[in-house]
Design a protein around this motif. Structure first.
Motif, PDB file in Angstrom:
ATOM      1  N   LEU A 149       0.859  -1.175   0.000  1.00  0.00           N
ATOM      2  CA  LEU A 149       0.000   0.000   0.000  1.00  0.00           C
ATOM      3  C   LEU A 149       0.897   1.226   0.000  1.00  0.00           C
ATOM      4  N   ARG A 150       0.796   2.000  -1.073  1.00  0.00           N
ATOM      5  CA  ARG A 150       1.578   3.239  -1.188  1.00  0.00           C
ATOM      6  C   ARG A 150       0.657   4.304  -1.756  1.00  0.00           C
ATOM      7  N   GLY A 151       0.474   5.364  -0.996  1.00  0.00           N
ATOM      8  CA  GLY A 151      -0.453   6.399  -1.441  1.00  0.00           C
ATOM      9  C   GLY A 151      -1.844   5.808  -1.565  1.00  0.00           C
ATOM     10  N   ASP A 152      -2.434   5.957  -2.756  1.00  0.00           N
ATOM     11  CA  ASP A 152      -3.764   5.383  -2.964  1.00  0.00           C
ATOM     12  C   ASP A 152      -3.715   4.137  -3.845  1.00  0.00           C
ATOM     13  N   THR A 153      -2.536   3.531  -3.971  1.00  0.00           N
ATOM     14  CA  THR A 153      -2.381   2.318  -4.783  1.00  0.00           C
ATOM     15  C   THR A 153      -2.178   1.112  -3.873  1.00  0.00           C
ATOM     16  N   LEU A 154      -2.973   0.075  -4.127  1.00  0.00           N
ATOM     17  CA  LEU A 154      -2.890  -1.165  -3.368  1.00  0.00           C
ATOM     18  C   LEU A 154      -2.582  -2.295  -4.334  1.00  0.00           C
ATOM     19  N   VAL A 155      -1.509  -3.036  -4.064  1.00  0.00           N
ATOM     20  CA  VAL A 155      -1.130  -4.198  -4.865  1.00  0.00           C
ATOM     21  C   VAL A 155      -1.262  -5.428  -3.981  1.00  0.00           C
ATOM     22  N   ARG A 156      -1.954  -6.443  -4.493  1.00  0.00           N
ATOM     23  CA  ARG A 156      -2.121  -7.721  -3.781  1.00  0.00           C
ATOM     24  C   ARG A 156      -1.425  -8.800  -4.597  1.00  0.00           C
ATOM     25  N   GLU A 157      -0.454  -9.453  -3.984  1.00  0.00           N
ATOM     26  CA  GLU A 157       0.285 -10.530  -4.645  1.00  0.00           C
ATOM     27  C   GLU A 157      -0.036 -11.839  -3.935  1.00  0.00           C
ATOM     28  N   LEU A 158      -0.753 -12.714  -4.648  1.00  0.00           N
ATOM     29  CA  LEU A 158      -1.112 -14.026  -4.110  1.00  0.00           C
ATOM     30  C   LEU A 158       0.078 -14.961  -4.271  1.00  0.00           C
ATOM     31  N   ARG A 159       0.393 -15.701  -3.205  1.00  0.00           N
ATOM     32  CA  ARG A 159       1.521 -16.627  -3.224  1.00  0.00           C
ATOM     33  C   ARG A 159       1.054 -18.011  -2.798  1.00  0.00           C
ATOM     34  N   GLY A 160       1.679 -19.032  -3.342  1.00  0.00           N
ATOM     35  CA  GLY A 160       1.396 -20.398  -2.918  1.00  0.00           C
ATOM     36  C   GLY A 160       1.830 -20.594  -1.483  1.00  0.00           C
ATOM     37  N   TYR A 161       1.193 -21.483  -0.782  1.00  0.00           N
ATOM     38  CA  TYR A 161       1.502 -21.639   0.636  1.00  0.00           C
ATOM     39  C   TYR A 161       2.859 -22.280   0.916  1.00  0.00           C
ATOM     40  N   PRO A 162       3.159 -23.463   0.365  1.00  0.00           N
ATOM     41  CA  PRO A 162       4.402 -24.111   0.784  1.00  0.00           C
ATOM     42  C   PRO A 162       5.664 -23.392   0.324  1.00  0.00           C
TER      43      PRO A 162
END
Length: 181
Positions: free
Chosen positions: A153-166
């Motif tokens: 989260l920077r300023g008004d930009t939100l990046v979501r990075e999905l990662r595998g669990y193991p």
């Protein structure tokens, strides 16, 4: 006879070297240099692949946040505590609304929080609740409703990075422009 053996050995060596270049990791242009990515016209470097998301993610014009009931508004004042609370709630609502393999979220553990530039980066481990299955549904593995996620989260930009669990390998990335309440 020696000449045939020498020619056969040379042909085998050249063929192996050529085949090795073709079977490389895809980053080499065949001449020992990295090839530019056609999507970005940028050359990938080991640093790019190690950090999964580069600063370029924050220069894009991201669409507005998804139209999902219950998503929280970005806090006006960005403190570590307010950002962590916001992102926990965002992840819980977002995952249940967008992924059919989650009926609910059992727990979200924040594994790391880092202050960066004008915002934060938050890593989380998410454990979900599998929906009730009826009939002869295939049994899912124990980690079917578990994943890791990194939010930036920077300023008004939100990046979501999905990662595998193991292995924590990056699976997908989403970017939104989020607004405050």
């Amino acid at each position: 006879m020696r000449r045939r053996a020498l020619l056969a050995a040379t042909a085998t060596a050249l063929g192996s070297a050529t085949l090795t270049g073709c079977l490389g990791d895809g980053e080499s242009g065949g001449d020992g240099t990295n090839s530019p990515d056609p999507a970005t016209n940028r050359t990938a470097t080991p640093t790019d692949t190690a950090t999964a998301t580069s600063a370029d993610s924050f220069t894009e014009n991201c669409p507005t946040e998804p139209d999902i009931d219950g998503l929280p508004a970005r806090p006006a004042a960005l403190t570590e505590s307010s950002v962590v609370d916001y992102l926990r709630e965002f992840e819980e609502v977002y995952v249940v609304a967008t992924d059919d393999s989650y009926a609910a979220i059992a727990s979200i553990s924040v594994t790391e929080t880092t202050a960066a530039d004008d915002g934060y980066e938050v890593d989380m481990a998410v454990e979900g609740v599998e929906p009730t299955r009826t009939g002869t549904a295939t049994e899912q593995p124990a980690d079917a409703t578990a994943h890791r996620v990194t939010y930036r989260l920077r300023g008004d930009t939100l990046v979501r990075e999905l990662r595998g669990y193991p292995a924590g390998r990056a699976l997908s990335e989403d970017c939104w422009t989020v607004s405050t309440a």
